[in-house]
Enzyme design. Structure first.
Site, mmCIF file in Angstrom:
data_model
loop_
_atom_site.group_PDB
_atom_site.id
_atom_site.type_symbol
_atom_site.label_atom_id
_atom_site.label_comp_id
_atom_site.label_asym_id
_atom_site.label_seq_id
_atom_site.Cartn_x
_atom_site.Cartn_y
_atom_site.Cartn_z
ATOM 1 N N ARG A 50 0.805 -1.211 0.000
ATOM 2 C CA ARG A 50 0.000 0.000 0.000
ATOM 3 C C ARG A 50 0.848 1.276 0.000
ATOM 4 O O ARG A 50 0.527 2.265 -0.656
ATOM 5 C CB ARG A 50 -0.877 -0.043 1.253
ATOM 6 C CG ARG A 50 -1.966 0.943 1.205
ATOM 7 C CD ARG A 50 -2.959 0.673 2.301
ATOM 8 N NE ARG A 50 -3.932 1.732 2.299
ATOM 9 C CZ ARG A 50 -5.144 1.615 2.750
ATOM 10 N NH1 ARG A 50 -5.545 0.476 3.236
ATOM 11 N NH2 ARG A 50 -5.965 2.628 2.726
ATOM 12 N N LYS A 156 -0.025 -18.841 4.922
ATOM 13 C CA LYS A 156 -0.805 -19.052 6.114
ATOM 14 C C LYS A 156 -0.934 -17.733 6.862
ATOM 15 O O LYS A 156 -0.102 -16.863 6.652
ATOM 16 C CB LYS A 156 -0.175 -20.129 6.987
ATOM 17 C CG LYS A 156 1.159 -19.709 7.628
ATOM 18 C CD LYS A 156 1.638 -20.737 8.590
ATOM 19 C CE LYS A 156 1.216 -20.422 9.995
ATOM 20 N NZ LYS A 156 2.157 -19.557 10.725
ATOM 21 N N HIS A 186 5.451 -23.691 5.146
ATOM 22 C CA HIS A 186 6.884 -23.764 4.862
ATOM 23 C C HIS A 186 7.553 -24.983 5.499
ATOM 24 O O HIS A 186 8.615 -25.401 5.067
ATOM 25 C CB HIS A 186 7.600 -22.459 5.215
ATOM 26 C CG HIS A 186 7.902 -22.283 6.667
ATOM 27 N ND1 HIS A 186 6.975 -21.853 7.571
ATOM 28 C CD2 HIS A 186 9.047 -22.478 7.374
ATOM 29 C CE1 HIS A 186 7.517 -21.794 8.774
ATOM 30 N NE2 HIS A 186 8.782 -22.156 8.689
ATOM 31 N N LYS A 190 11.000 -28.010 4.275
ATOM 32 C CA LYS A 190 12.245 -28.277 5.002
ATOM 33 C C LYS A 190 12.791 -29.631 4.576
ATOM 34 O O LYS A 190 12.039 -30.606 4.457
ATOM 35 C CB LYS A 190 11.992 -28.261 6.518
ATOM 36 C CG LYS A 190 11.701 -26.860 7.059
ATOM 37 C CD LYS A 190 11.549 -26.882 8.555
ATOM 38 C CE LYS A 190 11.062 -25.552 9.074
ATOM 39 N NZ LYS A 190 12.109 -24.584 9.328
ATOM 40 N N GLU A 224 10.676 -23.243 20.238
ATOM 41 C CA GLU A 224 11.358 -22.028 19.786
ATOM 42 C C GLU A 224 11.858 -21.243 20.994
ATOM 43 O O GLU A 224 11.207 -21.235 22.037
ATOM 44 C CB GLU A 224 10.382 -21.140 19.024
ATOM 45 C CG GLU A 224 9.847 -21.749 17.760
ATOM 46 C CD GLU A 224 9.006 -20.747 17.009
ATOM 47 O OE1 GLU A 224 9.549 -20.064 16.131
ATOM 48 O OE2 GLU A 224 7.808 -20.629 17.323
ATOM 49 N N ASP A 243 -1.258 -20.829 14.974
ATOM 50 C CA ASP A 243 -0.013 -20.429 14.326
ATOM 51 C C ASP A 243 0.869 -21.631 13.958
ATOM 52 O O ASP A 243 1.554 -21.611 12.945
ATOM 53 C CB ASP A 243 0.747 -19.486 15.278
ATOM 54 C CG ASP A 243 1.988 -18.894 14.656
ATOM 55 O OD1 ASP A 243 1.879 -18.345 13.546
ATOM 56 O OD2 ASP A 243 3.078 -18.978 15.271
ATOM 57 N N HIS A 248 1.804 -26.582 10.726
ATOM 58 C CA HIS A 248 3.109 -27.259 10.716
ATOM 59 C C HIS A 248 3.092 -28.617 11.442
ATOM 60 O O HIS A 248 3.531 -29.629 10.914
ATOM 61 C CB HIS A 248 4.171 -26.383 11.368
ATOM 62 C CG HIS A 248 4.260 -25.001 10.795
ATOM 63 N ND1 HIS A 248 4.013 -24.718 9.476
ATOM 64 C CD2 HIS A 248 4.576 -23.816 11.369
ATOM 65 C CE1 HIS A 248 4.175 -23.424 9.271
ATOM 66 N NE2 HIS A 248 4.511 -22.849 10.401
ATOM 67 N N LYS A 348 6.709 -21.007 22.388
ATOM 68 C CA LYS A 348 7.707 -19.946 22.240
ATOM 69 C C LYS A 348 8.398 -19.759 23.584
ATOM 70 O O LYS A 348 7.855 -20.106 24.628
ATOM 71 C CB LYS A 348 7.025 -18.654 21.818
ATOM 72 C CG LYS A 348 6.422 -18.782 20.412
ATOM 73 C CD LYS A 348 6.407 -17.471 19.679
ATOM 74 C CE LYS A 348 5.782 -17.600 18.304
ATOM 75 N NZ LYS A 348 6.713 -18.064 17.266
ATOM 76 N N LYS A 353 15.892 -23.958 20.435
ATOM 77 C CA LYS A 353 15.171 -24.013 19.160
ATOM 78 C C LYS A 353 15.416 -25.401 18.597
ATOM 79 O O LYS A 353 16.536 -25.725 18.188
ATOM 80 C CB LYS A 353 15.671 -22.951 18.185
ATOM 81 C CG LYS A 353 14.964 -23.070 16.826
ATOM 82 C CD LYS A 353 15.118 -21.835 15.979
ATOM 83 C CE LYS A 353 14.494 -21.986 14.600
ATOM 84 N NZ LYS A 353 13.050 -22.031 14.564
#
Ligand code: BG6
Length: 504
Positions: A50, A156, A186, A190, A224, A243, A248, A348, A353
């Protein structure tokens, strides 16, 4: 060196080009494909957002994104210059009924210069409410009508529940043909996630024991260390279930649990995955507290650094009840998996990770070793490490060296990095190249997305109807709420701490 000569001239139009995904993932991925000579010889990127921005400032922003986030580090000046020449920027307000003229003109100009009709990929890296206006605009301009040449990539989140996902599918279905629509997750790009198929079906060693007769339970962990970073606004309306789990984690579960497909055809593979989703036992509302756990991080310490609690994060409501951690027990009602619990967890601000699948095997049917020899006996397990340190490990029992008969656990490990010299591409590199080639195997079909929403719907509804009151229930830097440990303990199990990296 891979050959890009067969790739047809392609224009990638990125809607949401001013966003983080474009800078962090999409452009570094396209740049790396160029470095590997995997982009079509004729190639252009048109960024649409935008905000008013000059081509040069847009390119500058993307260049910084590559410098900061590409797996290959900072750009090479001469290659960057060639890449930058193929990038341009357009300001469009998708909600304006007269929008799109500039885009139409840009596409025409590029194709006139090339003297041909190019393949066009429209990448929707925009929030869900903008998906419809973007699709309407493409339809109105008539620039996405050719089902052989024109493709639509949908990022997503695909909807925010079953009803909205269905509505979006119906809406897109009215305007485009299913084979034009690439719903991206995604995780499916992997390397190690793709390797699950090879591991299971290209080896005759594992498939015969990949079932309820030999497997005791399965654990899938996607942990994570990061918090919500700059994405507080999005995340606070989403949470871990939407999420990470709906997409996933369930996709990974499908690959672990699916039946062997007959061919490598996209439809065959997707059919087998949908079968898994359909076989997941629906969760009854009254059982939710036993099989689903949510949590939110409070302040704590990660790698020696103190970090804020979720409710203190930017753009997060100070009284938020959004979950940043979620854990579940799923059962798959089919012949292969009857009675085998699948434990899934993600969060999270956890201590590491790490994304890992652990397949834990049953005990041998008859134990004839003297009890003193098997004091430290542990079940066999296979660990598929998705990230970091991609690899596969198998835990076996061996005799420990010495004059006494004492058994102990030993690990056999395969690490991608050591076994192959070529560094693995990033997920977005694989997936973008697949879209350019027109291969939808690693993308989600409409029914797959809906089935995944169906699996999580009862949990979503229950969690939304009973707002969590005291929700700061795990310290940042811990492995999540105690309730998740209790959930698996009730079935005689415990979460396995990821060991692969620690031992490496
Ligand atoms: C995204 C989620 O889809 O995946 C993020 O929206 C999450 O919240 C990310 O951080 C994790 O991806 P990866 O590739 O870093 O494991």
């Amino acid at each position: 060196m891979p050959n890009n000569a067969q790739l047809e001239p392609t224009i990638i139009v990125i809607f949401g080009a001013g966003g983080d995904l474009t800078r962090r993932k999409l452009i570094p991925a396209l740049y790396n494909l160029l470095l590997d000579r995997q982009l079509p010889e004729r190639f252009a990127i048109v960024g649409v957002a935008r905000k008013n921005m000059e081509n040069d400032s847009f390119r500058q922003r993307l260049r910084q994104g590559i410098d900061q986030f590409s797996r290959r580090g900072v750009v090479d000046e001469s290659i960057w210059n060639a890449f930058a020449n193929s990038i341009s920027y357009l300001s469009e307000n998708l909600t304006d009924p007269a929008s799109g003229l500039a885009l139409h003109a840009r596409l025409t100009a590029i194709e006139e210069e090339w003297g041909l009709r190019a393949n066009r990929v429209y990448y929707l890296a925009i929030p869900p409410p903008m998906m419809k206006p973007a699709a309407v605009m493409l339809q109105r301009l008539g620039v996405c009508r050719d089902c052989r040449h024109d493709r639509l990539v949908v990022e997503k989140p695909f909807g925010r529940d079953l009803a909205s996902a269905r509505a979006l599918n119906l809406f897109l279905d009215d305007m485009f043909i299913e084979s034009q629509i690439y719903r991206i997750d995604h995780y499916l790009g992997k390397e190690t996630v793709q390797n699950i198929l090879a591991f299971r079906f290209a080896n005759s060693l594992y498939e015969p024991i990949w079932n309820r007769r030999y497997i005791d339970h399965v654990q899938i962990t996607v942990a994570e260390t990061v918090g919500v970073e700059e994405r507080g606004e999005y995340y606070d309306h989403s949470g871990a279930l939407r999420d990470m789990v709906q997409n996933h984690l369930l996709q990974v579960l499908c690959l672990v649990a699916m039946e062997p497909p007959i061919t490598f055809d996209a439809e065959d593979i997707r059919n087998k995955k949908v079968d898994v989703l359909r076989a997941i036992r629906p969760i009854r509302t009254e059982a939710i507290h036993r099989v689903a756990v949510r949590g939110q991080y409070r302040k704590g310490t990660i790698a020696g650094k103190s970090v804020a609690g979720y409710r203190e994060e930017k753009n997060v409501s100070p009284s938020s009840s959004t979950e940043t951690y979620a854990a579940f027990t799923f059962h798959i009602d089919n012949w292969r998996w009857q009675g085998v619990p699948f434990y899934l967890r993600t969060g999270k601000r956890l201590p590491a990770k790490v994304s890992e699948i652990s397949i834990i095997f049953r005990s041998p049917p008859h134990q004839f070793f003297p009890s003193a020899a098997v004091e430290s006996w542990q079940p066999n397990r296979i660990i598929i490490r998705i990230q970091p340190e991609e690899g596969i490990g198998t835990r076996i029992q061996v005799k420990q060296p010495g004059t006494r008969l004492l058994l102990g656990a030993a690990e056999m490990k395969f690490r991608y990095k050591e076994a192959f010299q070529t560094p693995a591409p990033e997920a977005y590199e694989t997936l973008l190249l697949d879209v350019i080639r027109g291969d939808a195997t690693l993308f989600m079909r409409a029914d797959q997305v809906e089935c995944a929403w169906q699996v999580v719907s009862p949990i979503l509804e229950a969690w939304e109807s009973i707002p969590a009151t005291d929700f700061s229930d795990y310290a940042a830097g811990s492995w999540g709420p105690e309730a998740a440990d209790l959930m698996v303990a009730r079935q005689g199990h415990n979460w396995l701490p990821p060991t692969f990296a620690e031992e490496s």
